[in-house]
Write a protein that holds these residues in place. Structure first.
Motif, PDB file in Angstrom:
ATOM      1  N   ALA A   1      51.713 127.171  46.447  1.00 46.76           N
ATOM      2  CA  ALA A   1      52.858 126.264  46.563  1.00 46.76           C
ATOM      3  C   ALA A   1      52.795 125.185  45.493  1.00 46.76           C
ATOM      4  O   ALA A   1      53.817 124.840  44.874  1.00 46.76           O
ATOM      5  CB  ALA A   1      52.887 125.645  47.957  1.00 46.76           C
ATOM      6  N   ALA A   2      51.613 124.647  45.255  1.00 48.41           N
ATOM      7  CA  ALA A   2      51.447 123.610  44.237  1.00 48.41           C
ATOM      8  C   ALA A   2      51.813 124.145  42.863  1.00 48.41           C
ATOM      9  O   ALA A   2      52.470 123.457  42.058  1.00 48.41           O
ATOM     10  CB  ALA A   2      50.007 123.089  44.247  1.00 48.41           C
ATOM     11  N   ALA A   3      51.394 125.356  42.555  1.00 47.82           N
ATOM     12  CA  ALA A   3      51.695 125.952  41.252  1.00 47.82           C
ATOM     13  C   ALA A   3      53.195 126.135  41.076  1.00 47.82           C
ATOM     14  O   ALA A   3      53.753 125.791  40.021  1.00 47.82           O
ATOM     15  CB  ALA A   3      50.967 127.286  41.112  1.00 47.82           C
ATOM     16  N   TYR A   4      53.859 126.659  42.077  1.00 50.41           N
ATOM     17  CA  TYR A   4      55.311 126.871  41.977  1.00 50.41           C
ATOM     18  C   TYR A   4      56.062 125.549  41.815  1.00 50.41           C
ATOM     19  O   TYR A   4      56.951 125.422  40.956  1.00 50.41           O
ATOM     20  CB  TYR A   4      55.821 127.609  43.208  1.00 50.41           C
ATOM     21  CG  TYR A   4      55.797 129.115  43.101  1.00 50.41           C
ATOM     22  CD1 TYR A   4      56.763 129.787  42.364  1.00 50.41           C
ATOM     23  CD2 TYR A   4      54.820 129.864  43.733  1.00 50.41           C
ATOM     24  CE1 TYR A   4      56.764 131.172  42.258  1.00 50.41           C
ATOM     25  CE2 TYR A   4      54.797 131.256  43.635  1.00 50.41           C
ATOM     26  CZ  TYR A   4      55.775 131.901  42.893  1.00 50.41           C
ATOM     27  OH  TYR A   4      55.755 133.279  42.791  1.00 50.41           O
ATOM     28  N   LEU A   5      55.726 124.570  42.641  1.00 40.33           N
ATOM     29  CA  LEU A   5      56.463 123.309  42.595  1.00 40.33           C
ATOM     30  C   LEU A   5      56.194 122.547  41.304  1.00 40.33           C
ATOM     31  O   LEU A   5      57.108 121.968  40.706  1.00 40.33           O
ATOM     32  CB  LEU A   5      56.104 122.453  43.812  1.00 40.33           C
ATOM     33  CG  LEU A   5      56.578 122.994  45.161  1.00 40.33           C
ATOM     34  CD1 LEU A   5      56.055 122.137  46.305  1.00 40.33           C
ATOM     35  CD2 LEU A   5      58.103 123.069  45.215  1.00 40.33           C
ATOM     36  N   ALA A   6      54.938 122.551  40.861  1.00 42.12           N
ATOM     37  CA  ALA A   6      54.606 121.850  39.622  1.00 42.12           C
ATOM     38  C   ALA A   6      55.272 122.522  38.427  1.00 42.12           C
ATOM     39  O   ALA A   6      55.765 121.842  37.514  1.00 42.12           O
ATOM     40  CB  ALA A   6      53.097 121.784  39.442  1.00 42.12           C
ATOM     41  N   LYS A   7      55.305 123.858  38.428  1.00 46.16           N
ATOM     42  CA  LYS A   7      55.982 124.572  37.333  1.00 46.16           C
ATOM     43  C   LYS A   7      57.471 124.245  37.291  1.00 46.16           C
ATOM     44  O   LYS A   7      58.106 124.303  36.229  1.00 46.16           O
ATOM     45  CB  LYS A   7      55.780 126.090  37.488  1.00 46.16           C
ATOM     46  CG  LYS A   7      54.430 126.595  37.011  1.00 46.16           C
ATOM     47  CD  LYS A   7      54.250 128.071  37.299  1.00 46.16           C
ATOM     48  CE  LYS A   7      55.163 128.932  36.443  1.00 46.16           C
ATOM     49  NZ  LYS A   7      54.733 128.979  35.031  1.00 46.16           N
ATOM     50  N   ALA A   8      58.023 123.896  38.449  1.00 41.60           N
ATOM     51  CA  ALA A   8      59.446 123.530  38.524  1.00 41.60           C
ATOM     52  C   ALA A   8      59.676 122.061  38.188  1.00 41.60           C
ATOM     53  O   ALA A   8      60.801 121.567  38.314  1.00 41.60           O
ATOM     54  CB  ALA A   8      59.988 123.842  39.914  1.00 41.60           C
ATOM     55  N   GLY A   9      58.613 121.352  37.788  1.00 39.73           N
ATOM     56  CA  GLY A   9      58.747 119.966  37.370  1.00 39.73           C
ATOM     57  C   GLY A   9      58.588 118.954  38.474  1.00 39.73           C
ATOM     58  O   GLY A   9      58.865 117.764  38.262  1.00 39.73           O
ATOM     59  N   ARG A  10      58.126 119.366  39.643  1.00 38.83           N
ATOM     60  CA  ARG A  10      57.953 118.439  40.751  1.00 38.83           C
ATOM     61  C   ARG A  10      56.565 117.799  40.711  1.00 38.83           C
ATOM     62  O   ARG A  10      55.588 118.427  40.305  1.00 38.83           O
ATOM     63  CB  ARG A  10      58.168 119.148  42.092  1.00 38.83           C
ATOM     64  CG  ARG A  10      59.549 119.782  42.212  1.00 38.83           C
ATOM     65  CD  ARG A  10      60.649 118.758  42.086  1.00 38.83           C
ATOM     66  NE  ARG A  10      61.968 119.380  41.916  1.00 38.83           N
ATOM     67  CZ  ARG A  10      63.088 118.690  41.736  1.00 38.83           C
ATOM     68  NH1 ARG A  10      63.050 117.372  41.709  1.00 38.83           N
ATOM     69  NH2 ARG A  10      64.231 119.315  41.570  1.00 38.83           N
ATOM     70  N   ASP A  11      56.501 116.541  41.140  1.00 39.55           N
ATOM     71  CA  ASP A  11      55.239 115.794  41.174  1.00 39.55           C
ATOM     72  C   ASP A  11      54.539 116.102  42.489  1.00 39.55           C
ATOM     73  O   ASP A  11      55.009 115.700  43.561  1.00 39.55           O
ATOM     74  CB  ASP A  11      55.545 114.299  41.046  1.00 39.55           C
ATOM     75  CG  ASP A  11      54.295 113.472  40.774  1.00 39.55           C
ATOM     76  OD1 ASP A  11      53.231 114.074  40.515  1.00 39.55           O
ATOM     77  OD2 ASP A  11      54.394 112.233  40.831  1.00 39.55           O
ATOM     78  N   VAL A  12      53.426 116.823  42.398  1.00 45.95           N
ATOM     79  CA  VAL A  12      52.788 117.389  43.584  1.00 45.95           C
ATOM     80  C   VAL A  12      51.386 116.815  43.765  1.00 45.95           C
ATOM     81  O   VAL A  12      50.601 116.739  42.811  1.00 45.95           O
ATOM     82  CB  VAL A  12      52.688 118.923  43.465  1.00 45.95           C
ATOM     83  CG1 VAL A  12      52.012 119.518  44.696  1.00 45.95           C
ATOM     84  CG2 VAL A  12      54.068 119.536  43.275  1.00 45.95           C
ATOM     85  N   LEU A  13      51.069 116.446  44.987  1.00 49.17           N
ATOM     86  CA  LEU A  13      49.706 116.043  45.368  1.00 49.17           C
ATOM     87  C   LEU A  13      49.186 117.033  46.394  1.00 49.17           C
ATOM     88  O   LEU A  13      49.834 117.266  47.419  1.00 49.17           O
ATOM     89  CB  LEU A  13      49.706 114.631  45.975  1.00 49.17           C
ATOM     90  CG  LEU A  13      48.372 114.165  46.587  1.00 49.17           C
ATOM     91  CD1 LEU A  13      47.297 114.027  45.511  1.00 49.17           C
ATOM     92  CD2 LEU A  13      48.558 112.852  47.348  1.00 49.17           C
ATOM     93  N   LEU A  14      48.041 117.632  46.123  1.00 43.90           N
ATOM     94  CA  LEU A  14      47.389 118.529  47.080  1.00 43.90           C
ATOM     95  C   LEU A  14      46.097 117.880  47.546  1.00 43.90           C
ATOM     96  O   LEU A  14      45.274 117.459  46.727  1.00 43.90           O
ATOM     97  CB  LEU A  14      47.121 119.892  46.440  1.00 43.90           C
ATOM     98  CG  LEU A  14      46.503 120.966  47.355  1.00 43.90           C
ATOM     99  CD1 LEU A  14      46.975 122.360  46.949  1.00 43.90           C
ATOM    100  CD2 LEU A  14      44.971 120.924  47.336  1.00 43.90           C
ATOM    101  N   LEU A  15      45.901 117.831  48.857  1.00 39.27           N
ATOM    102  CA  LEU A  15      44.731 117.204  49.461  1.00 39.27           C
ATOM    103  C   LEU A  15      43.900 118.259  50.177  1.00 39.27           C
ATOM    104  O   LEU A  15      44.392 118.945  51.085  1.00 39.27           O
ATOM    105  CB  LEU A  15      45.180 116.128  50.459  1.00 39.27           C
ATOM    106  CG  LEU A  15      46.046 115.002  49.880  1.00 39.27           C
ATOM    107  CD1 LEU A  15      46.608 114.136  50.998  1.00 39.27           C
ATOM    108  CD2 LEU A  15      45.246 114.154  48.898  1.00 39.27           C
ATOM    109  N   GLU A  16      42.650 118.406  49.772  1.00 39.56           N
ATOM    110  CA  GLU A  16      41.745 119.390  50.365  1.00 39.56           C
ATOM    111  C   GLU A  16      40.524 118.686  50.953  1.00 39.56           C
ATOM    112  O   GLU A  16      39.858 117.905  50.272  1.00 39.56           O
ATOM    113  CB  GLU A  16      41.297 120.419  49.317  1.00 39.56           C
ATOM    114  CG  GLU A  16      40.144 121.307  49.732  1.00 39.56           C
ATOM    115  CD  GLU A  16      40.374 122.030  51.055  1.00 39.56           C
ATOM    116  OE1 GLU A  16      39.453 122.045  51.895  1.00 39.56           O
ATOM    117  OE2 GLU A  16      41.484 122.578  51.245  1.00 39.56           O
ATOM    118  N   LYS A  17      40.230 118.973  52.201  1.00 40.58           N
ATOM    119  CA  LYS A  17      39.134 118.327  52.911  1.00 40.58           C
ATOM    120  C   LYS A  17      37.767 118.697  52.345  1.00 40.58           C
ATOM    121  O   LYS A  17      36.863 117.857  52.260  1.00 40.58           O
ATOM    122  CB  LYS A  17      39.208 118.701  54.394  1.00 40.58           C
ATOM    123  CG  LYS A  17      38.096 118.139  55.254  1.00 40.58           C
ATOM    124  CD  LYS A  17      38.281 118.564  56.713  1.00 40.58           C
ATOM    125  CE  LYS A  17      37.189 117.991  57.600  1.00 40.58           C
ATOM    126  NZ  LYS A  17      37.413 118.372  59.033  1.00 40.58           N
TER     127      LYS A  17
END
Length: 554
Positions: free
Chosen positions: A21-37
């Motif tokens: 999801a992060a890859a798709y959204l970032a490729k579309a120009g969206r500012d994405v934050l992914l948080l992993e425990k």
């Protein structure tokens, strides 16, 4: 709370779906934050050096790839290689280990002879082949719908009919899968080989009316339309590693050791990292965690928000309870034990007509005849560990030796992954987990030894500390390690890859099967409709819902 960062989307959980999801959204120009425990992304789709001082990287939790669409590989530019296995399966006869059924994808005549060798009726191989040919008509029709907006049941059934799969639809979707297996096939061992695909990770019987076994069966045959299960070269970590690389290259911000503590109304996410509390906000929250875990985070967030607003503790608790998403399907228990082994060499077989390389080259079924699977279910349902325990073995290193050091390869070492069926989470508690783990490991080894010409224990490599290279994971161990409630590898009960006629499809989230009761929060993991396995489909579909919302705002 320190900091207050605003993003276009926040992804909670860095498993392979969240990374997709992060890859798709970032490729579309969206500012994405992914948080992993955890300290690393990938969730259950990782490779690990499981044994200290031993240079072998095992696919510790997930091990094969079938449902990852080529479309996703191409869209985000994954540089991965999936190796095809020649052999489908090998199944020794539990009554006579000197004979077995070997399904060889490269030699139909040899496979037919193998059916005869285990005493199957003369036309059993033909019936087996025709059964799967019918299934394939259905899976080829449904596969393209997995990465598209949801179809209704009637629409999906119409697709099947146009593909000549009306009978397969009825057998696989409408009636318990056990009905068609017993109708078309007659040998106890052959029936069991087919039934296993309906039971892996699912505690069910062949004729259960809730049809969870049918959905499990469908997903096991659905990948690529063909149902082939391939070995990821470099281990499962190569897949999640490439998804992480693609997401970072596209501009996504990925934070590890970032423990999300609450999801509050209005797109607010609280997390703890580096000993400090942080807050981030976004119009979209994508939950790459199990629905049960999401419910707990939202309940905690609702309580926190109520306290901040001055609401009483009792009202806060009531608000939290109302937001729980723990419906019975989401709470469905896992039903497996996972054992990883590193051997000096492959074991000798009781069956001397087949080489160990061929037997372990596909899925090695042990004590999984139709009658044994049903007896195991009844035993587990009564509260006892089945004896014998039905097991499946996968040897990653035969297809992909790169997971072993050159020294281990030269020495002839191999990995084995064992998946024990019909071990429901109800058998494991926090109080008995250690003893149960030892009991289950012993049951697995006993089951393996029943079809081998030598004890598997004698072949275990030992690490520098003198310990044998074997690890066992109960459902509770899996829950604690990677957050799968009750050890359920699908994050809960499986759903059909379509919706019932009349179901609302009026929002992008609903059309893509990722909706929750909060329009800002989307499921993007295995708990989404059409989730499950290492597929990245949940992540893809959640990203598509977000992007569609931007394109067509309400």
């Amino acid at each position: 709370m320190s900091g207050n960062n605003a993003f276009d989307a926040i992804i909670v959980g860095g498993g392979h779906n969240g990374l997709a999801a992060a890859a798709y959204l970032a490729k579309a120009g969206r500012d994405v934050l992914l948080l992993e425990k955890l300290e690393h992304p990938g969730g259950a789709a990782v490779s690990a050096q499981a044994f200290d001082g031993v240079d072998a990287r095992l696919s510790r939790y997930s091990y094969l790839v079938s449902l990852l669409p080529q479309q996703i590989i191409d869209d985000v530019g994954l540089r991965i290689r999936l190796a095809r296995r020649r052999y489908s399966s090998y199944t020794p006869d539990p009554q006579d280990g000197s004979r077995a059924l070997l399904v060889d994808n490269g030699d139909a005549a040899a496979t037919a002879a193998s059916f005869a060798a285990v005493g199957a009726p003369d036309d059993e191989f033909r019936a087996f082949t025709e059964f799967y040919a019918g299934c394939r008509k259905l899976t080829e029709a449904l596969w393209p719908t997995m990465t598209a907006p949801l179809r209704t049941r009637s629409e999906a059934r119409s697709l099947a009919a146009r593909a000549g799969a009306a009978e397969a639809w009825d057998a696989m979707i409408e009636r318990p899968i056990g009905n068609v297996i017993t109708k078309e096939l007659h040998n106890d061992l052959v029936r069991g080989v087919v039934l296993t695909d309906a039971l892996i990770g699912t505690f069910a019987r062949a004729d259960d009316e809730d049809l969870q076994q049918n959905i499990c069966f469908l997903y096991h045959l659905l990948g690529g339309g063909t149902g082939d299960w391939d070995v990821p070269v470099g281990g499962m970590g190569a897949v999640s590693g490439e998804l992480e690389r693609a997401a970072r290259a596209a501009g996504a911000t990925i934070l590890t050791s970032a423990d999300v503590t609450a999801i509050r109304p209005g797109g607010v996410v609280d997390y703890r990292r580096g000993g400090q509390d942080h807050t981030a906000t976004a119009p979209w929250i994508l939950a790459n965690v199990a629905p049960v875990v999401l419910g707990r985070l939202r309940a905690r967030g609702a309580a926190d928000s109520a306290v901040i607003a001055g609401t009483s503790a009792a009202e806060s608790a009531g608000t939290a309870a109302c937001l729980r998403t723990e419906n019975p399907n989401h709470l469905r228990e896992g039903a497996q034990v996972k054992v990883n082994l590193l051997l000096k060499r492959l074991p000798r077989l009781l069956d001397r007509t087949v080489s160990p390389e061929a037997a372990f080259g596909g899925t090695f079924h042990i004590n999984e005849t139709w009658s044994q699977l049903d007896a195991a279910y009844l035993s587990a349902a009564a509260g006892t560990v089945p004896a014998p325990l039905p097991c499946e073995i996968y040897c990653h290193s035969l297809t992909d030796p790169s997971i072993l050091s050159p020294e281990l390869q030269a020495a002839g070492a191999h990995t084995l992954t064992v998946f024990g069926l019909h071990v429901p989470d109800r058998l494991v508690t926090a109080e008995n987990n250690e003893d149960r783990r030892a009991e289950l490991q012993a049951a697995v080894l006993t089951s393996l030894n029943s079809v081998l010409a030598e004890p598997i224990q004698d072949l275990l490599l030992t690490g520098p500390d003198g310990r044998p290279c074997i690890e066992t994971k109960t459902t509770l161990d899996i829950e604690r390690a990677v957050g799968m409630p009750r050890g359920n590898i699908f994050h809960g009960g499986l759903d059909c890859p379509f919706v019932e006629d009349g179901a609302p499809l009026d929002t992008p989230a609903r059309r893509w099967g990722v909706a929750t009761d909060d329009p800002q929060i989307l499921l993007c993991g295995s708990g989404a409709r059409r989730g499950g396995a290492v597929s990245a489909i949940g992540g893809h579909n959640a990203a598509m819902a977000v992007l569609e919302s931007y394109e067509h705002p309400s």
